[in-house]
Design a protein around this motif. Structure first.
Motif, mmCIF file in Angstrom:
data_model
loop_
_atom_site.group_PDB
_atom_site.id
_atom_site.type_symbol
_atom_site.label_atom_id
_atom_site.label_comp_id
_atom_site.label_asym_id
_atom_site.label_seq_id
_atom_site.Cartn_x
_atom_site.Cartn_y
_atom_site.Cartn_z
ATOM 1 N N ARG A 251 0.834 -1.210 0.000
ATOM 2 C CA ARG A 251 0.000 0.000 0.000
ATOM 3 C C ARG A 251 0.863 1.252 0.000
ATOM 4 N N LEU A 252 1.964 1.214 0.751
ATOM 5 C CA LEU A 252 2.862 2.370 0.802
ATOM 6 C C LEU A 252 3.489 2.659 -0.557
ATOM 7 N N ARG A 253 3.645 1.628 -1.368
ATOM 8 C CA ARG A 253 4.328 1.757 -2.648
ATOM 9 C C ARG A 253 3.375 2.014 -3.823
ATOM 10 N N THR A 254 2.085 2.103 -3.568
ATOM 11 C CA THR A 254 1.137 2.272 -4.667
ATOM 12 C C THR A 254 0.303 3.534 -4.474
ATOM 13 N N GLY A 255 -0.338 3.972 -5.536
ATOM 14 C CA GLY A 255 -1.207 5.144 -5.467
ATOM 15 C C GLY A 255 -0.465 6.434 -5.745
ATOM 16 N N THR A 256 -1.217 7.515 -5.739
ATOM 17 C CA THR A 256 -0.649 8.827 -6.058
ATOM 18 C C THR A 256 0.317 9.322 -4.985
ATOM 19 N N ASP A 257 0.192 8.778 -3.758
ATOM 20 C CA ASP A 257 1.089 9.186 -2.670
ATOM 21 C C ASP A 257 2.097 8.102 -2.331
ATOM 22 N N ALA A 258 2.456 7.283 -3.321
ATOM 23 C CA ALA A 258 3.400 6.184 -3.102
ATOM 24 C C ALA A 258 4.745 6.694 -2.605
ATOM 25 N N LEU A 259 5.320 6.009 -1.636
ATOM 26 C CA LEU A 259 6.641 6.384 -1.124
ATOM 27 C C LEU A 259 7.711 6.027 -2.135
ATOM 28 N N THR A 260 8.675 6.921 -2.281
ATOM 29 C CA THR A 260 9.753 6.704 -3.253
ATOM 30 C C THR A 260 11.126 6.656 -2.595
ATOM 31 N N ILE A 261 11.154 6.481 -1.266
ATOM 32 C CA ILE A 261 12.429 6.300 -0.575
ATOM 33 C C ILE A 261 12.641 4.810 -0.328
ATOM 34 N N PRO A 262 13.887 4.377 -0.145
ATOM 35 C CA PRO A 262 14.129 2.958 0.133
ATOM 36 C C PRO A 262 13.507 2.521 1.456
ATOM 37 N N LEU A 263 13.031 1.287 1.477
ATOM 38 C CA LEU A 263 12.497 0.653 2.679
ATOM 39 C C LEU A 263 13.229 -0.661 2.884
ATOM 40 N N VAL A 264 13.633 -0.941 4.120
ATOM 41 C CA VAL A 264 14.294 -2.211 4.420
ATOM 42 C C VAL A 264 13.631 -2.851 5.627
ATOM 43 N N PHE A 265 13.677 -4.158 5.673
ATOM 44 C CA PHE A 265 13.166 -4.903 6.826
ATOM 45 C C PHE A 265 14.296 -5.170 7.806
ATOM 46 N N MET A 266 13.988 -5.051 9.088
ATOM 47 C CA MET A 266 14.851 -5.571 10.146
ATOM 48 C C MET A 266 14.111 -6.783 10.712
ATOM 49 N N THR A 267 14.736 -7.953 10.586
ATOM 50 C CA THR A 267 14.069 -9.158 11.054
ATOM 51 C C THR A 267 15.105 -10.174 11.519
ATOM 52 N N TYR A 268 14.653 -11.368 11.811
ATOM 53 C CA TYR A 268 15.529 -12.427 12.299
ATOM 54 C C TYR A 268 15.406 -13.649 11.399
ATOM 55 N N LEU A 269 16.348 -14.569 11.544
ATOM 56 C CA LEU A 269 16.361 -15.732 10.680
ATOM 57 C C LEU A 269 15.077 -16.549 10.784
ATOM 58 N N ASN A 270 14.567 -16.715 11.996
ATOM 59 C CA ASN A 270 13.404 -17.575 12.184
ATOM 60 C C ASN A 270 12.204 -17.155 11.346
ATOM 61 N N PRO A 271 11.776 -15.878 11.395
ATOM 62 C CA PRO A 271 10.633 -15.493 10.566
ATOM 63 C C PRO A 271 10.873 -15.702 9.070
ATOM 64 N N CYS B 233 22.099 -13.371 11.862
ATOM 65 C CA CYS B 233 22.660 -14.153 10.761
ATOM 66 C C CYS B 233 24.170 -13.977 10.727
ATOM 67 N N PRO B 234 24.934 -14.993 11.145
ATOM 68 C CA PRO B 234 26.396 -14.867 11.100
ATOM 69 C C PRO B 234 26.890 -14.861 9.660
ATOM 70 N N LEU B 235 28.063 -14.315 9.483
ATOM 71 C CA LEU B 235 28.632 -14.210 8.137
ATOM 72 C C LEU B 235 28.663 -15.565 7.441
ATOM 73 N N GLU B 236 28.953 -16.621 8.215
ATOM 74 C CA GLU B 236 29.078 -17.953 7.629
ATOM 75 C C GLU B 236 27.763 -18.455 7.028
ATOM 76 N N GLU B 237 26.631 -17.935 7.519
ATOM 77 C CA GLU B 237 25.329 -18.380 7.029
ATOM 78 C C GLU B 237 24.694 -17.370 6.063
ATOM 79 N N LYS B 238 25.386 -16.260 5.825
ATOM 80 C CA LYS B 238 24.800 -15.208 5.002
ATOM 81 C C LYS B 238 24.547 -15.655 3.568
ATOM 82 N N GLN B 239 25.399 -16.533 3.041
ATOM 83 C CA GLN B 239 25.306 -16.888 1.632
ATOM 84 C C GLN B 239 23.978 -17.522 1.262
#
Length: 261
Positions: A83-103, A129-135
């Motif tokens: 919804r944030l990315r659609t319509g006449t008032d769509a956001l045009t800045i980058p969005l990132v998620f902060m989350t964990y491996l489990n979800p 996520c340790p570097l070893e598991e990032k790939q």
């Protein structure tokens, strides 16, 4: 949708706020994200609430619990971003998620990254996520144009070259030991850490953990490419409830001005 790039957030010194999705209700989160964008945020981190957020202090833990108590799902959050990315008032800045491996694993790595691309998420930050598991994440993420953003902490000194050389999007430089939360003083030599990181990568470096005042944000942005604020915003949202738009706008705007935008 993903023609928006994280690099655009760093065309000048960046202010990056964080919000826990679903705290005070998903509609409030959507409203507050729009408010922060209007106030000049360069990029916004959206936290996916999780029952065991190991990198988070009490403020964000409490926000996650409030969000989860509403029955929010990961799909609800994807739908909000769409919804944030659609319509006449769509956001045009980058969005990132902060989350964990489990979800991510519960949702399915490929399905998660596919949905990120579909709705217009540019990156993911995964503190456990340790570097070893990032790939494993990075392979699917790259297929869908999603950056897996690396964290570098004061204790990472021996691994800065290894982590930074693989960095994409931006480097999240952790200012203090321990979990997220507001701190009266940030005593880590951030300038030195940023200088080391820049020996191995050209991607921007933003500093987070502990920043709550315009003075702190200005100081951190002066030695890096931007400042990240989470707990201070989440704490205030917990106090304001669903009616803090004006207060949030003024706070974010003050931080944007402090970092030099």
């Amino acid at each position: 949708m993903n023609k928006i790039t994280i690099a655009e957030a760093f065309s000048k010194k960046a202010f990056i706020p964080f919000i826990t999705a679903g705290d005070q209700g998903i509609d409030t989160t959507e409203k507050y994200i729009r408010t922060m964008a209007k106030a000049g945020a360069s990029l916004i981190e959206i936290g996916i609430p999780f029952s065991d957020p190991v990198a988070e202090g009490p403020v964000i833990q409490d926000a996650s619990e409030r969000a989860l108590s509403t029955g929010i799902t990961t799909d609800d959050i994807f739908d909000m971003v769409k919804r944030l990315r659609t319509g006449t008032d769509a956001l045009t800045i980058p969005l990132v998620f902060m989350t964990y491996l489990n979800p991510i694993y519960v949702y399915g790595v490929e399905s998660f990254m596919t949905r990120c691309e579909e709705v217009g998420i540019q990156g993911v930050i995964v503190p456990d996520c340790p570097l070893e598991e990032k790939q494993e994440l990075a392979h699917q993420a790259k297929t869908h144009g999603i950056a897996v953003i690396s964290l570098i902490a004061p204790t990472s000194e021996q691994r800065i070259e290894e982590i930074a050389s693989q960095a994409e999007g931006f480097v999240y430089c952790v200012s203090s030991l321990g979990v997220t939360g507001m701190r009266s003083d940030i005593k880590t030599d951030i300038a030195s850490i940023v200088q080391q990181i820049r020996q191995y990568t050209d991607v921007p470096v933003a500093v987070g953990f502990g920043i709550s005042t315009p003075e702190q944000a200005k100081a951190m942005a002066a030695v890096s490419d931007g400042a990240i604020v989470g707990s201070a915003i989440v704490k205030q949202i917990g106090e304001w409830g669903a009616n803090g738009e004006e207060e949030l706008y003024q706070y974010v705007h003050s931080m944007v001005e402090a970092v030099g935008n």
